[in-house]
Design a protein around this motif. Structure first.
Motif, PDB file in Angstrom:
ATOM      1  N   LEU A 132       0.825  -1.206   0.000  1.00  0.00           N
ATOM      2  CA  LEU A 132       0.000   0.000   0.000  1.00  0.00           C
ATOM      3  C   LEU A 132       0.859   1.256   0.000  1.00  0.00           C
ATOM      4  O   LEU A 132       0.422   2.304  -0.461  1.00  0.00           O
ATOM      5  CB  LEU A 132      -0.929   0.018   1.214  1.00  0.00           C
ATOM      6  CG  LEU A 132      -2.050  -1.007   1.194  1.00  0.00           C
ATOM      7  CD1 LEU A 132      -2.825  -0.958   2.496  1.00  0.00           C
ATOM      8  CD2 LEU A 132      -2.976  -0.737   0.029  1.00  0.00           C
ATOM      9  N   ALA A 133       2.082   1.138   0.528  1.00  0.00           N
ATOM     10  CA  ALA A 133       2.957   2.315   0.576  1.00  0.00           C
ATOM     11  C   ALA A 133       3.618   2.582  -0.755  1.00  0.00           C
ATOM     12  O   ALA A 133       4.324   3.579  -0.911  1.00  0.00           O
ATOM     13  CB  ALA A 133       4.020   2.136   1.656  1.00  0.00           C
ATOM     14  N   GLY A 134       3.441   1.697  -1.731  1.00  0.00           N
ATOM     15  CA  GLY A 134       3.956   1.967  -3.065  1.00  0.00           C
ATOM     16  C   GLY A 134       4.953   0.967  -3.612  1.00  0.00           C
ATOM     17  O   GLY A 134       5.476   1.156  -4.703  1.00  0.00           O
ATOM     18  N   TYR A 135       5.229  -0.108  -2.868  1.00  0.00           N
ATOM     19  CA  TYR A 135       6.152  -1.112  -3.398  1.00  0.00           C
ATOM     20  C   TYR A 135       5.413  -2.076  -4.316  1.00  0.00           C
ATOM     21  O   TYR A 135       4.281  -2.432  -4.069  1.00  0.00           O
ATOM     22  CB  TYR A 135       6.768  -1.932  -2.257  1.00  0.00           C
ATOM     23  CG  TYR A 135       7.770  -1.197  -1.422  1.00  0.00           C
ATOM     24  CD1 TYR A 135       7.379  -0.389  -0.375  1.00  0.00           C
ATOM     25  CD2 TYR A 135       9.136  -1.331  -1.663  1.00  0.00           C
ATOM     26  CE1 TYR A 135       8.302   0.273   0.406  1.00  0.00           C
ATOM     27  CE2 TYR A 135      10.065  -0.675  -0.893  1.00  0.00           C
ATOM     28  CZ  TYR A 135       9.644   0.129   0.138  1.00  0.00           C
ATOM     29  OH  TYR A 135      10.565   0.783   0.912  1.00  0.00           O
ATOM     30  N   ARG A 161      -0.754  -9.820  -4.750  1.00  0.00           N
ATOM     31  CA  ARG A 161      -1.403  -9.151  -5.879  1.00  0.00           C
ATOM     32  C   ARG A 161      -2.435  -8.142  -5.384  1.00  0.00           C
ATOM     33  O   ARG A 161      -2.998  -8.275  -4.302  1.00  0.00           O
ATOM     34  CB  ARG A 161      -2.093 -10.185  -6.779  1.00  0.00           C
ATOM     35  CG  ARG A 161      -3.353 -10.780  -6.169  1.00  0.00           C
ATOM     36  CD  ARG A 161      -3.858 -11.953  -7.003  1.00  0.00           C
ATOM     37  NE  ARG A 161      -5.112 -12.462  -6.501  1.00  0.00           N
ATOM     38  CZ  ARG A 161      -5.254 -13.229  -5.441  1.00  0.00           C
ATOM     39  NH1 ARG A 161      -4.200 -13.579  -4.743  1.00  0.00           N
ATOM     40  NH2 ARG A 161      -6.449 -13.652  -5.046  1.00  0.00           N
ATOM     41  N   ARG A 162      -2.670  -7.151  -6.230  1.00  0.00           N
ATOM     42  CA  ARG A 162      -3.762  -6.232  -5.960  1.00  0.00           C
ATOM     43  C   ARG A 162      -5.048  -6.964  -6.325  1.00  0.00           C
ATOM     44  O   ARG A 162      -5.225  -7.376  -7.444  1.00  0.00           O
ATOM     45  CB  ARG A 162      -3.577  -4.982  -6.830  1.00  0.00           C
ATOM     46  CG  ARG A 162      -4.732  -4.035  -6.810  1.00  0.00           C
ATOM     47  CD  ARG A 162      -4.779  -3.286  -5.521  1.00  0.00           C
ATOM     48  NE  ARG A 162      -3.557  -2.545  -5.268  1.00  0.00           N
ATOM     49  CZ  ARG A 162      -3.191  -1.462  -5.936  1.00  0.00           C
ATOM     50  NH1 ARG A 162      -3.927  -1.008  -6.919  1.00  0.00           N
ATOM     51  NH2 ARG A 162      -2.078  -0.830  -5.622  1.00  0.00           N
ATOM     52  N   ARG A 163      -5.937  -7.093  -5.366  1.00  0.00           N
ATOM     53  CA  ARG A 163      -7.167  -7.841  -5.620  1.00  0.00           C
ATOM     54  C   ARG A 163      -8.009  -7.119  -6.663  1.00  0.00           C
ATOM     55  O   ARG A 163      -8.102  -5.898  -6.664  1.00  0.00           O
ATOM     56  CB  ARG A 163      -7.973  -8.004  -4.334  1.00  0.00           C
ATOM     57  CG  ARG A 163      -7.265  -8.757  -3.229  1.00  0.00           C
ATOM     58  CD  ARG A 163      -6.779 -10.094  -3.688  1.00  0.00           C
ATOM     59  NE  ARG A 163      -6.473 -11.019  -2.620  1.00  0.00           N
ATOM     60  CZ  ARG A 163      -5.299 -11.141  -2.026  1.00  0.00           C
ATOM     61  NH1 ARG A 163      -4.314 -10.348  -2.359  1.00  0.00           N
ATOM     62  NH2 ARG A 163      -5.120 -12.037  -1.088  1.00  0.00           N
ATOM     63  N   HIS A 223     -11.112  -6.809  -6.993  1.00  0.00           N
ATOM     64  CA  HIS A 223     -12.362  -6.142  -6.638  1.00  0.00           C
ATOM     65  C   HIS A 223     -12.119  -4.691  -6.225  1.00  0.00           C
ATOM     66  O   HIS A 223     -13.060  -3.928  -6.057  1.00  0.00           O
ATOM     67  CB  HIS A 223     -13.052  -6.871  -5.480  1.00  0.00           C
ATOM     68  CG  HIS A 223     -12.294  -6.762  -4.180  1.00  0.00           C
ATOM     69  ND1 HIS A 223     -11.512  -7.776  -3.699  1.00  0.00           N
ATOM     70  CD2 HIS A 223     -12.191  -5.778  -3.276  1.00  0.00           C
ATOM     71  CE1 HIS A 223     -10.971  -7.407  -2.560  1.00  0.00           C
ATOM     72  NE2 HIS A 223     -11.358  -6.188  -2.273  1.00  0.00           N
ATOM     73  N   LEU A 224     -10.854  -4.322  -6.025  1.00  0.00           N
ATOM     74  CA  LEU A 224     -10.550  -2.970  -5.572  1.00  0.00           C
ATOM     75  C   LEU A 224     -10.166  -2.093  -6.751  1.00  0.00           C
ATOM     76  O   LEU A 224      -9.201  -2.369  -7.452  1.00  0.00           O
ATOM     77  CB  LEU A 224      -9.397  -3.005  -4.563  1.00  0.00           C
ATOM     78  CG  LEU A 224      -8.906  -1.641  -4.056  1.00  0.00           C
ATOM     79  CD1 LEU A 224     -10.020  -0.931  -3.334  1.00  0.00           C
ATOM     80  CD2 LEU A 224      -7.723  -1.822  -3.124  1.00  0.00           C
ATOM     81  N   ARG A 225     -10.944  -1.053  -6.935  1.00  0.00           N
ATOM     82  CA  ARG A 225     -10.622  -0.110  -8.011  1.00  0.00           C
ATOM     83  C   ARG A 225     -10.049   1.129  -7.363  1.00  0.00           C
ATOM     84  O   ARG A 225     -10.657   1.689  -6.456  1.00  0.00           O
ATOM     85  CB  ARG A 225     -11.912   0.259  -8.756  1.00  0.00           C
ATOM     86  CG  ARG A 225     -11.937  -0.223 -10.183  1.00  0.00           C
ATOM     87  CD  ARG A 225     -13.208   0.125 -10.857  1.00  0.00           C
ATOM     88  NE  ARG A 225     -13.852   1.282 -10.247  1.00  0.00           N
ATOM     89  CZ  ARG A 225     -14.945   1.821 -10.741  1.00  0.00           C
ATOM     90  NH1 ARG A 225     -15.492   1.319 -11.817  1.00  0.00           N
ATOM     91  NH2 ARG A 225     -15.509   2.851 -10.150  1.00  0.00           N
ATOM     92  N   GLN A 226      -8.901   1.571  -7.855  1.00  0.00           N
ATOM     93  CA  GLN A 226      -8.333   2.793  -7.291  1.00  0.00           C
ATOM     94  C   GLN A 226      -8.341   3.880  -8.323  1.00  0.00           C
ATOM     95  O   GLN A 226      -7.825   3.714  -9.432  1.00  0.00           O
ATOM     96  CB  GLN A 226      -6.911   2.535  -6.793  1.00  0.00           C
ATOM     97  CG  GLN A 226      -6.929   1.955  -5.392  1.00  0.00           C
ATOM     98  CD  GLN A 226      -5.685   2.288  -4.608  1.00  0.00           C
ATOM     99  OE1 GLN A 226      -4.738   1.536  -4.611  1.00  0.00           O
ATOM    100  NE2 GLN A 226      -5.676   3.428  -3.947  1.00  0.00           N
ATOM    101  N   LEU A 227      -8.940   5.002  -7.954  1.00  0.00           N
ATOM    102  CA  LEU A 227      -8.991   6.139  -8.862  1.00  0.00           C
ATOM    103  C   LEU A 227      -8.101   7.242  -8.311  1.00  0.00           C
ATOM    104  O   LEU A 227      -7.942   7.366  -7.104  1.00  0.00           O
ATOM    105  CB  LEU A 227     -10.431   6.657  -8.961  1.00  0.00           C
ATOM    106  CG  LEU A 227     -11.488   5.636  -9.333  1.00  0.00           C
ATOM    107  CD1 LEU A 227     -12.872   6.260  -9.214  1.00  0.00           C
ATOM    108  CD2 LEU A 227     -11.272   5.160 -10.772  1.00  0.00           C
ATOM    109  N   PRO A 228      -7.530   8.052  -9.187  1.00  0.00           N
ATOM    110  CA  PRO A 228      -6.766   9.179  -8.678  1.00  0.00           C
ATOM    111  C   PRO A 228      -7.718  10.261  -8.179  1.00  0.00           C
ATOM    112  O   PRO A 228      -8.848  10.353  -8.645  1.00  0.00           O
ATOM    113  CB  PRO A 228      -5.995   9.652  -9.918  1.00  0.00           C
ATOM    114  CG  PRO A 228      -6.851   9.259 -11.064  1.00  0.00           C
ATOM    115  CD  PRO A 228      -7.570   7.996 -10.666  1.00  0.00           C
ATOM    116  N   THR A 229      -7.235  11.090  -7.234  1.00  0.00           N
ATOM    117  CA  THR A 229      -8.082  12.202  -6.803  1.00  0.00           C
ATOM    118  C   THR A 229      -8.151  13.210  -7.930  1.00  0.00           C
ATOM    119  O   THR A 229      -7.141  13.597  -8.486  1.00  0.00           O
ATOM    120  CB  THR A 229      -7.490  12.895  -5.564  1.00  0.00           C
ATOM    121  OG1 THR A 229      -6.091  13.074  -5.788  1.00  0.00           O
ATOM    122  CG2 THR A 229      -7.683  12.059  -4.333  1.00  0.00           C
ATOM    123  N   GLY A 230      -9.364  13.659  -8.228  1.00  0.00           N
ATOM    124  CA  GLY A 230      -9.555  14.560  -9.363  1.00  0.00           C
ATOM    125  C   GLY A 230      -8.930  15.930  -9.170  1.00  0.00           C
ATOM    126  O   GLY A 230      -8.899  16.417  -8.081  1.00  0.00           O
TER     127      GLY A 230
END
Lengths: 112, 230, 272
Positions: free
Chosen positions: B76-79, B219-221, B223-230
């Protein structure tokens, strides 16, 4: 002289004194403290004065304006609002009406 | 690159701080060397190499276990997963070399008749195979007790199996055994070549296995969608 | 203490009492002017900075809470089964920037699992989770490396986003200070008390400056003072516009929370 008691008195009436001191024009914190000291209410600790000024500002009895001082830093100048003037008249009269009989009673007790 | 190096550095730091565990881990190779020292030196060398393999594998197993709770947060920290498992492996290899070095010195001082270059290469194979091996067991078996028992079993098999037999090449540390024979008995270069090849192949296979299992676990599961902050 | 130190302490105390930043600035400037004109020792003229700040903040009142912003976490219809045991059934939660959501329920009802699903660490059977922005997660226990120093944890987390070591350490120590802990020591994590280790745990999750913060009962082992600090810290993070989800079984702070998701019946539910 018990400073606690004096502090209590002052707490009850400081806002009124400040309103009265602003009747003739605007002023800033330090100047107000000096004026009240000269008038005999005694040295007002800044720590007591500024919270009172803020409360008066919040309740709309005074407004404040920042202005560049002639020599150096900006100062926050306070002035009475109409609401403040009305409150001064009203509560000031109430205070005078309250204090007169108290003076009479206490004078009798002290001088006999 | 920096992420990989940081993980490697922290892995090595963590491991080398566990003085108690390190001391115990080093005890086994040392005792292996000393026990049969009066007898045929080849036995001592082989036992020593096996001890080093075991020590580094166990260290890898513990390091993997200790990192288990940390790795999701690092994701989650970016690795990315490869920073984590490759970094850990690099750190373990470095720590493994630190563990093996004094024993190499021991053989140089105590057994001057050996081909020390061969011993060095054998140790490289030990460390090279042991780190990913320990990691693989660590990611597959969640509890350290089971992992340690499995390691002990493998080491025992490695010790007892006939190196010339058909199944021997399937044992992970066969390479060091073969190279040890070249170093001790001054045999022909074929032993060295076979050993090195086995070492490289087994290391590569184990690294690939660790990569595969780790990538799945980290792995990134979907079911999780990550969007950038607009 | 000279005037500058007094004024600095005043500024810190005002910040601590969550006085709005520009109001605090005005107060400090006004006090500075007064001190300059008066010329005497600040403690004589204005009293201890803490008391002054307390009196001021009472007069001003706390800063108004910013209105909740855009949706940052949208979890919908989450169902999770372990074998034949259904841990979560159709659980949903929507959290906006500037909101704190509490996830409550009896032990074993899947609170941690729900959080891990939202963090993308555990897969689900049905449902979807959408997160806008960066994610931070603090597990209930573990999550730290016993044989590393706290500073090294900060460096590790920082490197994930390419933050250099010095700034990462500084950021970590600053965040730790908010929880009342001086982090830059020589003490290995395994020698820290349980409460301090949890502070490290919590600090690590806020370090990457996430937009969504998922906390799984991170206050284990906190003494009362730290517990209060923790909720103050959450309020500060909330005011900075983060969306926060806290798993808790302690219900005494629910008045500081905007939403509650009750998982007890393993059913859906979101009550504001």
């Amino acid at each position: 002289m018990d400073s606690d008691r004096r502090g209590q008195w002052l707490r009850g009436v400081l806002d009124l004194c400040v309103l009265a001191a602003l009747r003739d024009g605007e002023s800033y914190g330090y100047q107000l403290a000096q004026a009240l000291d000269v008038a005999g209410v005694g040295p007002i600790q800044g720590g007591t004065l500024y919270p009172v000024l803020l409360r008066l500002q919040r309740t709309g009895l005074v407004t404040a304006q920042w202005r560049e001082g002639t020599s150096g830093p900006a100062r926050k100048y306070y002035r009475l609002t109409e609401h403040g003037r009305a409150t001064l008249r009203q509560d000031g009269s109430a205070w005078l009406a309250f204090v007169a009989p108290v003076n009479t009673i206490v004078t009798k007790g002290v001088d006999g | 690159m920096n992420r990989l190096v940081t993980v490697a550095e922290m892995t090595a730091r963590e491991l080398l701080r566990r003085r108690g565990v390190l001391l115990l881990l080093l005890l086994m190779p040392l005792t292996f060397w000393l026990i049969r020292r009066d007898a045929y030196v080849g036995q001592s060398v082989r036992s020593l190499l096996l001890g080093v393999s075991w020590a580094v594998s166990t260290a890898a197993l513990f390091a993997t276990g200790a990192a288990r709770e940390l790795e999701p947060r690092l994701r989650l920290a970016g690795y990315r997963p490869h920073h984590l498992y490759l970094g850990r492996m690099a750190g373990l290899w470095m720590a493994g070399l630190v563990i093996a070095a004094p024993f190499l010195l021991l053989t140089v001082l105590d057994a001057p008749e050996l081909r020390h270059g061969g011993v060095a290469v054998a140790m490289l194979c030990c460390v090279g195979v042991a780190a990913p091996f320990g990691m693989l067991i660590g990611v597959l078996l969640p509890r350290e007790l089971e992992g340690t028992l499995l390691l002990l079993t493998v080491v025992a098999v490695q010790m007892l199996i006939d190196p010339a037999g058909s199944g021997a090449k399937l044992t992970p540390f066969w390479s060091s055994r073969e190279i040890a024979t070249w170093a001790v008995d001054h045999t022909d270069d074929g032993y060295l070549a076979r050993g090195v090849l086995h070492g490289i192949v087994v290391t590569a296979l184990l690294v690939a296995a660790v990569a595969a299992v780790s990538s799945v676990r980290l792995r990134r599961r979907r079911h999780l969608r990550q969007l950038p902050t607009g | 203490m000279n005037a500058d130190e007094w004024l600095r302490t005043l500024a810190a105390e005002l910040h601590q009492r969550r006085v709005a930043a520009d109001a605090a600035r005005h107060v400090v400037v006004e006090a500075a002017t007064h001190l300059r004109e008066d010329g005497r020792d600040p403690w004589l003229v204005l009293g201890p900075p803490g008391e002054y700040a307390a009196a001021i903040s009472e007069s001003i009142g706390p800063a108004p809470r910013p209105r909740p912003g855009p949706v940052r976490l949208h979890a919908q219809g989450i169902t999770k089964r372990y074998g034949r045991h259904t841990v979560l059934r159709d659980a949903s939660l929507t959290v906006r920037a500037g909101q704190i959501a509490a996830v409550v329920g009896a032990n074993g009802c899947g609170k941690s699992t729900f959080l891990r699903i939202c963090a993308g660490l555990v897969s689900l059977d049905t449902g979807q989770v959408t997160v806008t922005g960066r994610l931070g997660y603090c597990p209930q226990q573990g999550g730290t490396a016993d044989f590393l120093l706290p500073d090294e944890h900060f460096v590790l987390v920082g490197a994930g986003r390419g933050v250099a070591r010095g700034p990462a350490r500084r950021a970590g120590r600053t965040a730790a200070r908010q929880l009342g802990w001086e982090a830059g020591g020589d003490v290995l994590t395994r020698h820290l008390s349980g409460g301090t280790r949890q502070k490290l745990n919590l600090t690590m999750s806020t370090l990457s400056e996430p937009d969504v913060l998922l906390l799984d009962e991170p206050y284990q082992g906190f003494d009362h003072g730290t517990y209060v600090n923790f909720w103050d810290q959450l309020a500060r993070l909330r005011d900075q516009g983060k969306a926060i989800v806290v798993v808790t079984h302690l219900l005494n702070q629910l008045d500081r929370v905007d939403l509650v998701l009750d998982l007890t019946a393993a059913t859906r539910g979101e009550r504001a």
